[in-house]
Scaffold this motif. Structure first.
Motif, PDB file in Angstrom:
ATOM      1  N   LEU A 192     -32.064  -5.960  20.903  1.00 13.79           N
ATOM      2  CA  LEU A 192     -32.065  -7.525  20.774  1.00 13.79           C
ATOM      3  C   LEU A 192     -32.302  -7.783  22.428  1.00 13.79           C
ATOM      4  O   LEU A 192     -31.492  -7.725  22.718  1.00 13.79           O
ATOM      5  CB  LEU A 192     -31.071  -7.836  20.346  1.00 13.79           C
ATOM      6  CG  LEU A 192     -31.397  -7.828  18.597  1.00 13.79           C
ATOM      7  CD1 LEU A 192     -30.000  -9.080  17.974  1.00 13.79           C
ATOM      8  CD2 LEU A 192     -32.887  -8.455  18.295  1.00 13.79           C
ATOM      9  N   PHE A 193     -33.637  -8.466  22.624  1.00 18.00           N
ATOM     10  CA  PHE A 193     -33.387  -9.203  23.939  1.00 18.00           C
ATOM     11  C   PHE A 193     -32.756 -10.934  23.054  1.00 18.00           C
ATOM     12  O   PHE A 193     -33.381 -11.268  22.162  1.00 18.00           O
ATOM     13  CB  PHE A 193     -34.502  -9.472  24.469  1.00 18.00           C
ATOM     14  CG  PHE A 193     -34.719 -10.619  25.223  1.00 18.00           C
ATOM     15  CD1 PHE A 193     -34.718 -10.700  26.390  1.00 18.00           C
ATOM     16  CD2 PHE A 193     -35.642 -11.890  24.748  1.00 18.00           C
ATOM     17  CE1 PHE A 193     -34.456 -11.715  27.150  1.00 18.00           C
ATOM     18  CE2 PHE A 193     -35.643 -13.263  25.699  1.00 18.00           C
ATOM     19  CZ  PHE A 193     -35.077 -12.670  26.937  1.00 18.00           C
ATOM     20  N   PHE A 194     -31.948 -11.609  23.676  1.00 18.91           N
ATOM     21  CA  PHE A 194     -31.675 -12.988  23.370  1.00 18.91           C
ATOM     22  C   PHE A 194     -31.763 -13.471  25.182  1.00 18.91           C
ATOM     23  O   PHE A 194     -30.871 -13.110  25.154  1.00 18.91           O
ATOM     24  CB  PHE A 194     -30.677 -13.093  22.490  1.00 18.91           C
ATOM     25  CG  PHE A 194     -29.652 -12.052  23.000  1.00 18.91           C
ATOM     26  CD1 PHE A 194     -28.198 -12.952  23.609  1.00 18.91           C
ATOM     27  CD2 PHE A 194     -28.811 -11.151  21.560  1.00 18.91           C
ATOM     28  CE1 PHE A 194     -27.330 -11.388  24.090  1.00 18.91           C
ATOM     29  CE2 PHE A 194     -28.414 -10.305  22.418  1.00 18.91           C
ATOM     30  CZ  PHE A 194     -27.269 -11.006  22.560  1.00 18.91           C
ATOM     31  N   ASP A 195     -31.441 -14.914  25.088  1.00 18.01           N
ATOM     32  CA  ASP A 195     -31.630 -15.839  26.483  1.00 18.01           C
ATOM     33  C   ASP A 195     -30.196 -16.459  26.085  1.00 18.01           C
ATOM     34  O   ASP A 195     -29.625 -16.523  24.731  1.00 18.01           O
ATOM     35  CB  ASP A 195     -32.337 -16.143  26.838  1.00 18.01           C
ATOM     36  CG  ASP A 195     -32.926 -17.592  26.069  1.00 18.01           C
ATOM     37  OD1 ASP A 195     -32.357 -17.772  24.673  1.00 18.01           O
ATOM     38  OD2 ASP A 195     -34.053 -18.039  25.902  1.00 18.01           O
ATOM     39  N   ARG A 196     -29.411 -17.142  27.389  1.00 17.49           N
ATOM     40  CA  ARG A 196     -28.581 -17.895  27.025  1.00 17.49           C
ATOM     41  C   ARG A 196     -28.667 -19.081  25.970  1.00 17.49           C
ATOM     42  O   ARG A 196     -27.665 -19.132  25.498  1.00 17.49           O
ATOM     43  CB  ARG A 196     -28.255 -18.972  28.534  1.00 17.49           C
ATOM     44  CG  ARG A 196     -27.129 -20.001  28.886  1.00 17.49           C
ATOM     45  CD  ARG A 196     -25.891 -19.086  28.263  1.00 17.49           C
ATOM     46  NE  ARG A 196     -25.612 -18.307  29.179  1.00 17.49           N
ATOM     47  CZ  ARG A 196     -24.598 -17.366  28.984  1.00 17.49           C
ATOM     48  NH1 ARG A 196     -23.902 -17.414  28.572  1.00 17.49           N
ATOM     49  NH2 ARG A 196     -23.966 -16.529  30.070  1.00 17.49           N
ATOM     50  N   GLY A 197     -29.797 -19.919  26.291  1.00 11.29           N
ATOM     51  CA  GLY A 197     -30.090 -20.451  24.823  1.00 11.29           C
ATOM     52  C   GLY A 197     -30.243 -20.258  24.208  1.00 11.29           C
ATOM     53  O   GLY A 197     -29.376 -21.220  22.532  1.00 11.29           O
ATOM     54  N   TYR A 198     -30.859 -19.330  23.346  1.00  8.79           N
ATOM     55  CA  TYR A 198     -30.158 -19.130  21.985  1.00  8.79           C
ATOM     56  C   TYR A 198     -28.941 -18.438  21.551  1.00  8.79           C
ATOM     57  O   TYR A 198     -28.418 -19.044  20.729  1.00  8.79           O
ATOM     58  CB  TYR A 198     -31.109 -17.777  21.619  1.00  8.79           C
ATOM     59  CG  TYR A 198     -31.671 -17.373  20.736  1.00  8.79           C
ATOM     60  CD1 TYR A 198     -32.101 -17.597  19.935  1.00  8.79           C
ATOM     61  CD2 TYR A 198     -30.057 -16.587  19.702  1.00  8.79           C
ATOM     62  CE1 TYR A 198     -32.125 -17.847  17.991  1.00  8.79           C
ATOM     63  CE2 TYR A 198     -30.801 -16.730  18.167  1.00  8.79           C
ATOM     64  CZ  TYR A 198     -31.298 -16.697  17.601  1.00  8.79           C
ATOM     65  OH  TYR A 198     -30.946 -16.959  16.210  1.00  8.79           O
ATOM     66  N   ILE A 199     -28.250 -18.000  22.448  1.00 10.32           N
ATOM     67  CA  ILE A 199     -26.704 -16.912  22.251  1.00 10.32           C
ATOM     68  C   ILE A 199     -25.748 -18.109  22.363  1.00 10.32           C
ATOM     69  O   ILE A 199     -25.033 -18.185  21.366  1.00 10.32           O
ATOM     70  CB  ILE A 199     -26.567 -16.036  23.290  1.00 10.32           C
ATOM     71  CG1 ILE A 199     -25.527 -15.136  22.616  1.00 10.32           C
ATOM     72  CG2 ILE A 199     -25.863 -16.110  24.416  1.00 10.32           C
ATOM     73  CD1 ILE A 199     -26.436 -14.339  21.192  1.00 10.32           C
ATOM     74  N   ASP A 200     -25.963 -19.536  22.866  1.00 12.35           N
ATOM     75  CA  ASP A 200     -25.102 -20.235  22.780  1.00 12.35           C
ATOM     76  C   ASP A 200     -25.017 -21.006  21.712  1.00 12.35           C
ATOM     77  O   ASP A 200     -24.182 -21.254  20.707  1.00 12.35           O
ATOM     78  CB  ASP A 200     -25.282 -20.873  24.297  1.00 12.35           C
ATOM     79  CG  ASP A 200     -24.804 -20.445  25.719  1.00 12.35           C
ATOM     80  OD1 ASP A 200     -23.706 -19.420  25.572  1.00 12.35           O
ATOM     81  OD2 ASP A 200     -25.203 -21.385  27.191  1.00 12.35           O
ATOM     82  N   THR A 201     -26.158 -21.215  20.970  1.00  9.54           N
ATOM     83  CA  THR A 201     -26.615 -22.176  20.130  1.00  9.54           C
ATOM     84  C   THR A 201     -26.002 -21.411  19.325  1.00  9.54           C
ATOM     85  O   THR A 201     -25.466 -21.790  17.814  1.00  9.54           O
ATOM     86  CB  THR A 201     -28.289 -22.313  20.253  1.00  9.54           C
ATOM     87  OG1 THR A 201     -28.525 -23.167  21.440  1.00  9.54           O
ATOM     88  CG2 THR A 201     -28.799 -23.522  19.092  1.00  9.54           C
TER      89      THR A 201
END
Length: 421
Positions: free
Chosen positions: A67-76
């Motif tokens: 899985l690729f996720f960015d800071r905005g997604y994982i924080d939310t």
């Protein structure tokens, strides 16, 4: 919080390695995941294939390592999941534009339930349970066109567009997903977030304008948008527009243009190169007049002079010969097919897409590669009268080094068991 990492052992064609080992945003995917979760997790367990989740009554984050996720997604995701106080699983609506257009095509990792698709990312407040509720997070996509073309190449508007999200989650099942993660969900999204912040944050806007005035530069060239590492040598006649990140020890020659890119450490960009919306890995060498557009080049590779790569993905330790061209558009308006997560040709859902070269390849000069064609790791292709146009996928067994007298000198680390072809 305990972090539990599930394996995704399937090898990604044409690289021949698992997704966790591939570079995304110029970082190995597993390191990118680790750094984004560092502030939430104190311990981790990496499971082996077939191993069950640990049955512990504690807060737990579980995810698949492709899985690729960015800071905005994982924080939310973590913030909203904690608010519910219940077990949650990342999910997408089938009609969510960024997911439908870019994440779902060629994928094999999502689990469908009607109009909902589940990704392999869970939050458990008190250990694993069976009834995790879907967590639908708005990726806040914006439709962005990247150039205007005749209508026969696109839709009725004549624009080729992406659905660019503010926050991103994507399963890496195909080489095309590396392109999506680096370009659409990467450099494009970085630019979109900058524009959004510039419009909404007056203090940030004043800071950027003030920095540009103080440095005597255009806004896109100021140090607020162009981050340059240590020990770099950049010719004053080079043009660099942000948002761009340049690593340590980078050399950029006169007349080169770099726009909205991620440039790794110890990269050498010679005179008159054109690099736009691309990710360039550590140790890469780009001789004069090389051109990259919306392309990923992984570490320690070389793209020789007068070579043009558009919407391509190039593996590490790979050489692309001078004057080669990777085409990205079918002249006949047929759908472009690419390899999916099961190594089957499927509709890529892209009207324009380049090709992919694996790790440790040697591609001779003057090659023409058709759209979405792949060249497997360890392959040598020598330009000849018989082979200058690559119109099909090239596998290790097709490599020219098998029939060369000194072919045994070519090391094949990704096909060690097949050196006797």
């Amino acid at each position: 919080m305990l972090k539990v990492i599930l394996p995704a052992p399937k090898l990604i064609h044409p690289f021949g390695v698992a997704a966790r080992e591939l570079r995304v945003h110029n970082r190995p995917l597993f390191l990118l995941q680790r750094d984004l979760l560092e502030k939430y997790t104190t311990r981790e367990i990496e499971l082996q294939p077939g191993e069950h989740l640990p049955q512990r009554r504690e807060e737990m984050l579980v995810y698949r390592n492709n899985l690729f996720f960015d800071r905005g997604y994982i924080d939310t995701f973590i913030m909203m999941a904690r608010k519910t106080g219940r077990a949650c699983r990342a999910a997408f609506h089938a009609e969510a534009p960024a997911f439908r257009e870019h994440a779902l095509p060629l994928s094999t990792s999502y689990t469908s339930a009607g109009n909902i698709y589940f990704a392999d990312l869970w939050y458990y407040p008190r250990g694993p349970v069976a009834d995790a509720r879907p967590m639908l997070i708005n990726m806040e996509p914006s439709e962005l066109g990247y150039y205007h073309v005749p209508t026969y190449m696109a839709d009725q508007s004549g624009d080729l567009v992406f659905q660019v999200p503010i926050r991103s989650l994507l399963a890496i099942d195909s080489w095309v997903h590396i392109f999506i993660a680096d370009v659409v969900f990467g450099v494009f999204a970085t630019g979109l977030r900058f524009e959004k912040r510039l419009k909404e944050d007056l203090g940030f806007k004043i800071k950027v304008l003030g920095k540009a005035l103080y440095e005597g530069r255009q806004v896109l060239e100021c140090s607020e948008l162009v981050k340059i590492g240590k020990d770099c040598v950049i010719d004053p006649k080079a043009i660099i527009h942000g948002p761009t990140i340049i690593g340590d020890g980078v050399t950029i020659g006169a007349g080169s243009v770099v726009e909205n890119c991620i440039i790794g450490d110890n990269v050498n960009i010679s005179q008159d190169c054109q690099i736009m919306l691309s990710v360039v890995g550590d140790g890469t060498f780009l001789p004069f007049k090389s051109a990259l557009f919306m392309t990923t080049v992984m570490d320690n590779s070389m793209v020789a002079q007068n070579t043009c790569l558009q919407m391509c993905v190039i593996g590490k330790n790979t050489f692309i010969g001078a004057g080669s061209t990777f085409t990205d558009y079918n002249l006949i308006p047929a759908p472009i097919r690419a390899m999916d997560g099961n190594n089957e040709l499927k509709n890529s859902n892209r009207p324009v897409i380049g090709g992919c070269v694996g790790h440790n390849c040697r591609i001779g000069a003057g090659m023409i590669i058709y759209p979405a064609r792949t060249i497997e790791s360890d392959v040598v292709l020598a330009a000849s009268n018989e082979r200058r146009v690559i119109d099909k996928n090239i596998y290790f067994k097709d490599s020219d080094h098998h029939k060369l007298r000194l072919g045994h000198l070519h090391m094949t680390p990704y096909h060690q068991k097949e050196e006797s072809w």
